[in-house]
Write an enzyme that holds these catalytic residues in place. Structure first.
Site, PDB file in Angstrom:
ATOM      1  N   ASN A 236    -149.995  -6.394   4.762  1.00 29.13           N
ATOM      2  CA  ASN A 236    -149.338  -5.904   6.007  1.00 29.13           C
ATOM      3  C   ASN A 236    -147.987  -5.329   5.769  1.00 29.13           C
ATOM      4  OD1 ASN A 236    -150.415  -6.759   8.034  1.00 29.13           O
ATOM      5  ND2 ASN A 236    -150.298  -8.786   8.156  1.00 29.13           N
TER       6      ASN A 236
ATOM      7  N   ARG B 103    -155.393  -5.217  -7.455  1.00 28.90           N
ATOM      8  CA  ARG B 103    -156.868  -4.833  -8.024  1.00 28.90           C
ATOM      9  C   ARG B 103    -156.482  -3.513  -8.715  1.00 28.90           C
ATOM     10  NH1 ARG B 103    -156.960  -6.934  -3.567  1.00 28.90           N
ATOM     11  NH2 ARG B 103    -156.680  -4.965  -2.519  1.00 28.90           N
TER      12      ARG B 103
ATOM     13  N   THR C 247    -145.408  -8.316  -2.542  1.00 29.53           N
ATOM     14  CA  THR C 247    -146.729  -9.135  -2.771  1.00 29.53           C
ATOM     15  C   THR C 247    -146.319 -10.804  -2.599  1.00 29.53           C
ATOM     16  OG1 THR C 247    -146.332  -9.822  -4.962  1.00 29.53           O
ATOM     17  CG2 THR C 247    -147.374  -7.779  -4.653  1.00 29.53           C
TER      18      THR C 247
ATOM     19  N   GLU D 186    -149.914 -20.530   9.110  1.00 26.67           N
ATOM     20  CA  GLU D 186    -150.426 -20.300   7.585  1.00 26.67           C
ATOM     21  C   GLU D 186    -151.865 -20.644   8.088  1.00 26.67           C
ATOM     22  OE1 GLU D 186    -149.564 -19.114   4.887  1.00 26.67           O
ATOM     23  OE2 GLU D 186    -147.338 -18.852   5.678  1.00 26.67           O
TER      24      GLU D 186
ATOM     25  N   ASP E 150    -141.917 -24.310   2.780  1.00 22.35           N
ATOM     26  CA  ASP E 150    -141.630 -22.987   2.935  1.00 22.35           C
ATOM     27  C   ASP E 150    -140.057 -22.928   3.486  1.00 22.35           C
ATOM     28  OD1 ASP E 150    -141.829 -20.044   3.364  1.00 22.35           O
ATOM     29  OD2 ASP E 150    -141.630 -20.262   5.466  1.00 22.35           O
TER      30      ASP E 150
ATOM     31  N   LYS F 222    -136.634 -21.529   1.219  1.00 20.66           N
ATOM     32  CA  LYS F 222    -135.558 -20.489   1.929  1.00 20.66           C
ATOM     33  C   LYS F 222    -134.327 -21.134   1.669  1.00 20.66           C
ATOM     34  CE  LYS F 222    -139.001 -18.116   5.109  1.00 20.66           C
ATOM     35  NZ  LYS F 222    -139.325 -18.192   6.377  1.00 20.66           N
TER      36      LYS F 222
ATOM     37  N   GLY G 296    -142.494 -11.209  10.637  1.00 20.30           N
ATOM     38  CA  GLY G 296    -143.078 -10.130  11.383  1.00 20.30           C
ATOM     39  C   GLY G 296    -142.970  -8.794  10.538  1.00 20.30           C
TER      40      GLY G 296
END
Ligand code: ASP
Ligand code: MG
Length: 796
Positions: A448, A478, A522, A634, A645, A649, A767
């Site tokens: 995304n 990959r 990633t 999630e 999470d 942070k 987002g």
């Protein structure tokens, strides 16, 4: 098909106009390719308008027919040719029963041609080409199962002299409209008396933008045989840069200089409208094409050369201007920037006499010079729109010694007595178009955020004044692609790659010249662990990946040390609060001398949403399910409820503040207690009632005291040390942590300077667009940090 009046309101801001030119419709194979493009781009037929030119060389043939008729010659040979090519086209494009139907119509039209040609009804003769295209394409689309019909533009497009009658045309168009895709003939229209007319050779682009304005289209796409607008003629300047964005103003100037991609009149109907304009290649429909952007601060730069030009001077213009003459002659006419009161225009020598005569008819006395010039025009990028030429361009021009030079803030024009050699032209092009040093981008991640980052890249490439941002490598878990082609859709870019090979990847990166940056988009821990190898290869780091900035302290510190040794930078703005500039604010306060005492906040959009929505009226777990269905959680929502999470942070923020801390130093009270979490989502779901009761009780308790529930991370920095924890708290409605919208993140910073009222940063903290945008903000920061480039010095 039922006829039903549709009003412009049906399409306003939604309609799409796609225009296909003669080369895009040259034979049956091209027609099929166009039909495939339409299938892909016209998901909502009601909003889809197509404008077509005559197939291939049909208009040329019809012009020839008209010439022969004017000379009284026999028409049969050309007629036979037209008949043969169009019949073959129909036969090869359609199957029965449509084929017979269209052939019958074609025969009728062809039968009328000799009489029309002999009567000199040129527009009616020429209209055949566009009519055949529109009819044929609409039938081909129907064969593919799409609702489509054709529309003869002479039924609505009314033109008075050079002026489109907008109101009348719009009314007539509305009265005509049927549902489904409408395939409209380009190039032709009617005059006030209802007689056919044409918009001039190559006029169907103009038809498309006229239609775009009539239906208030969201976008007009001109499908042609190029997918970009080049900085110079690529046939003669192999180094010409393809631009995927050109500003409206530049497109107009390019048109005035005679660039064939977009004509000035094509641009005119959409001037100052909301309608977007896009040029794409129907031969390479997978490429995203070139956008013409309103008022973009555009860094595109163009070099155009013009042969055999003369100067025309006038004292009085009586209200005429160069574009008027250009329109009348269908030739470039360039008003040269002048300081004295004479007006000097540059135009092709072969039309000079005609121009003088034409102007004389309008009482303008013009004289043309006898010298012929070879002209080179430089359309400057936004950042050098100043009076003086940048030093390297000036040096190059001086060496080439033009006979005359003219320039204003947008345009420089040099006139030479002789044509420049290919080498000299290439050099001039080079220093005019590529003055920025490159920074090599190595982009990891094609999910995304990766896709969004790449989508935003062309815009950033054009805006970045200090560096040319070069996409050098793109890889995911990959595959890897060197020199990816960002003009392609992402999936296709990746198809050109080869299997990921860590060694080869690093070797390739090591030998890239100039500054380079690994942009990690990633979620991969493995990649974060390899940062040292990338640093070894000379990379700065930009991470959206949280794994690197939350590695165990020793590993994290080792990365910082290595970066330091090599004088490389690391940006990770988006690892907390996505694009919200939290780390930046903390760093700036710190460097300005403030002392931050406490940071608290809501760092999880999911938990923010859940606790804002929860009002005790239904079970908390029902809300959780709803959040999952909305894609706010999630895949396993227990991950969000664990608070890990938020903990990560908070660690990012602590480290930004220079605290050395491990993840486990941050006390964590999960929203969902471990004892209730179960071994699996199913297990949890079966016993959710207990969790629901817990939440209900917490909510009621808060409610009784007029407080609200928030899941919060807190970091206190005191003389005694650092204290960090993550937990559910109750806050009064006046607290900055209470006043938020459901998905907001909020960061509350208390410092020496922000004591009474804290500094609050609030907004969506997740987002794809805000995240990818934040990564671009990091990239912009990095570019500013790099040693001043040679080019930027000359901007001052
Ligand atoms: N068919 C016309 C021409 O060849 C119009 C166009 O193609 O734009 O000039
Ligand atoms: Mg951030």
């Amino acid at each position: 098909m039922t006829t039903q009046a549709l009003t412009t309101a049906h399409w306003a801001g939604l309609a799409q106009v796609h225009k296909f030119g003669g080369t895009s419709l040259a034979d049956a194979g091209r027609f099929r390719a166009v039909a495939a493009i339409v299938q892909q781009h016209c998901a909502t037929p009601e909003q889809c308008w197509l404008v077509v030119s005559a197939p291939g060389k049909t208009t040329d043939q019809l012009c020839q027919l008209l010439d022969m008729a004017a000379r009284g010659e026999a028409l049969e040979p050309v007629l036979a040719e037209v008949q043969h090519s169009l019949t073959t086209l129909v036969q090869q494009s359609l199957t029965e029963p449509e084929q017979s139907d269209v052939l019958a119509q074609l025969q009728q039209w062809l039968a009328l041609l000799p009489e029309l040609a002999q009567a000199g009804r040129a527009a009616d003769v020429l209209a055949l080409g566009e009519s055949v295209s529109a009819l044929l394409l609409s039938r081909l689309l129907r064969q593919l199962g799409l609702a489509a019909d054709w529309l003869d533009s002479r039924q609505f497009l009314t033109v008075d002299g050079q002026q489109v009658r907008w109101d009348q045309s719009e009314q007539d168009l509305q009265a005509l409209c049927q549902p489904g895709i409408r395939v409209v003939t380009g190039f032709i229209g009617r005059d006030l008396a209802g007689n056919s007319l044409t918009l001039g050779r190559n006029g169907s682009d103009y038809s498309a933008t006229i239609l775009g304005r009539l239906v208030q289209a969201e976008q007009v796409t001109i499908w042609t045989d190029v997918d970009a607008i080049y900085s110079g003629d690529p046939r003669r300047l192999p180094a010409a840069v393809p631009y995927q964005q050109v500003s409206w103003r530049q497109a107009c100037l390019l048109a005035e200089l005679g660039n064939p991609v977009l004509h000035a009149r094509t641009l005119s109907p959409l001037h100052n409208s909301q309608t977007k304009l896009l040029v794409r290649s129907s031969f390479e429909p997978e490429r995203s094409g070139c956008h013409i952007l309103p008022d973009a601060d555009c860094l595109a730069s163009f070099v155009t050369d013009l042969h055999d030009m003369v100067l025309l001077s006038m004292h009085q213009l009586h209200g005429l201007n160069a574009s008027w003459l250009a329109n009348a002659l269908h030739q470039p006419v360039i008003a040269l920037p002048q300081s004295c009161d004479a007006h000097v225009w540059l135009l092709p020598a072969r039309v000079a006499d005609e121009a003088v005569q034409l102007l004389a008819r309008h009482q303008v006395h013009a004289v043309h010079d006898t010298s012929r010039y070879y002209a080179v025009a430089w359309l400057k990028p936004a950042q050098v729109q100043q009076a003086d030429l940048p030093a390297d361009v000036a040096a190059c021009v001086k060496r080439l010694a033009p006979a005359h030079r003219y320039q204003n803030h947008e345009l420089a024009i040099w006139l030479f007595d002789q044509e420049l050699s290919a080498v000299n032209l290439a050099q001039l092009h080079q220093c005019c178009t590529q003055p920025r040093p490159e920074i090599q981008l190595i982009v990891a991640g094609t999910g995304n955020v990766g896709a969004e980052f790449l989508r935003l890249l062309p815009g950033h490439q054009q805006r970045c004044h200090s560096h040319a941002l070069r996409l050098a490598v793109l890889f995911n878990s990959r595959q890897m692609v060197f020199e990816p082609d960002n003009g392609l859709e992402l999936a296709q870019q990746m198809q050109q790659g080869r299997p990921l090979d860590q060694k080869a990847l690093l070797a390739e990166i090591a030998q890239l010249k100039g500054p380079k940056v690994l942009i990690d988009l990633t979620p991969s821990q493995q990649l974060a662990e390899q940062y040292p190898a990338f640093i070894e290869a000379g990379c700065h780091l930009i991470s959206a990946n949280k794994q690197g900035v939350t590695l165990p302290e020793a590993e994290y510190q080792a990365i910082l040390d290595r970066l330091d040794q090599q004088q490389l930078h690391w940006y990770s703005t988006t690892t907390a609060g996505a694009g919200l500039p939290v780390q930046r604010a903390l760093q700036e306060l710190h460097s300005a001398g403030d002392q931050v005492r406490r940071i608290s906040g809501i760092f999880s959009g999911t938990l923010s949403w859940l606790l804002c929505q929860y009002d005790g009226s239904s079970a908390f777990s029902d809300l959780l399910l709803q959040a999952r269905e909305l894609g706010y959680t999630e895949p396993d929502p227990r991950e969000d409820l664990s608070g890990r999470d938020v903990q990560r942070k908070l660690l990012v923020l602590a480290r930004t503040m220079g605290c050395s801390l491990e993840l486990d130093d941050i006390a964590l009270e999960p929203l969902l207690p471990e004892s209730l979490a179960g071994d699996s989502w199913q297990a949890f779901w079966q016993q959710r009632a207990e969790f629901d009761a817990l939440m209900q009780a917490a909510w009621q308790q808060a409610q009784q005291q007029g407080l609200q529930l928030r899941y919060v991370g807190e970091l206190s920095l005191t003389e005694a040390g650092v204290q960090a924890r993550v937990r559910l708290v109750q806050v009064p409605a006046s607290d900055p942590l209470a006043a938020i919208l459901p998905c907001d993140n909020v960061f509350v910073i208390e410092s020496d300077w922000y004591q009474e009222l804290p500094l609050v940063i609030k907004g969506p903290g997740a987002g794809r667009t805000v995240t990818a945008g934040g990564v671009h903000a990091d990239l912009a920061q990095l570019c500013q940090q790099l040693p001043a480039a040679a080019y930027s010095s000359r901007l001052s």
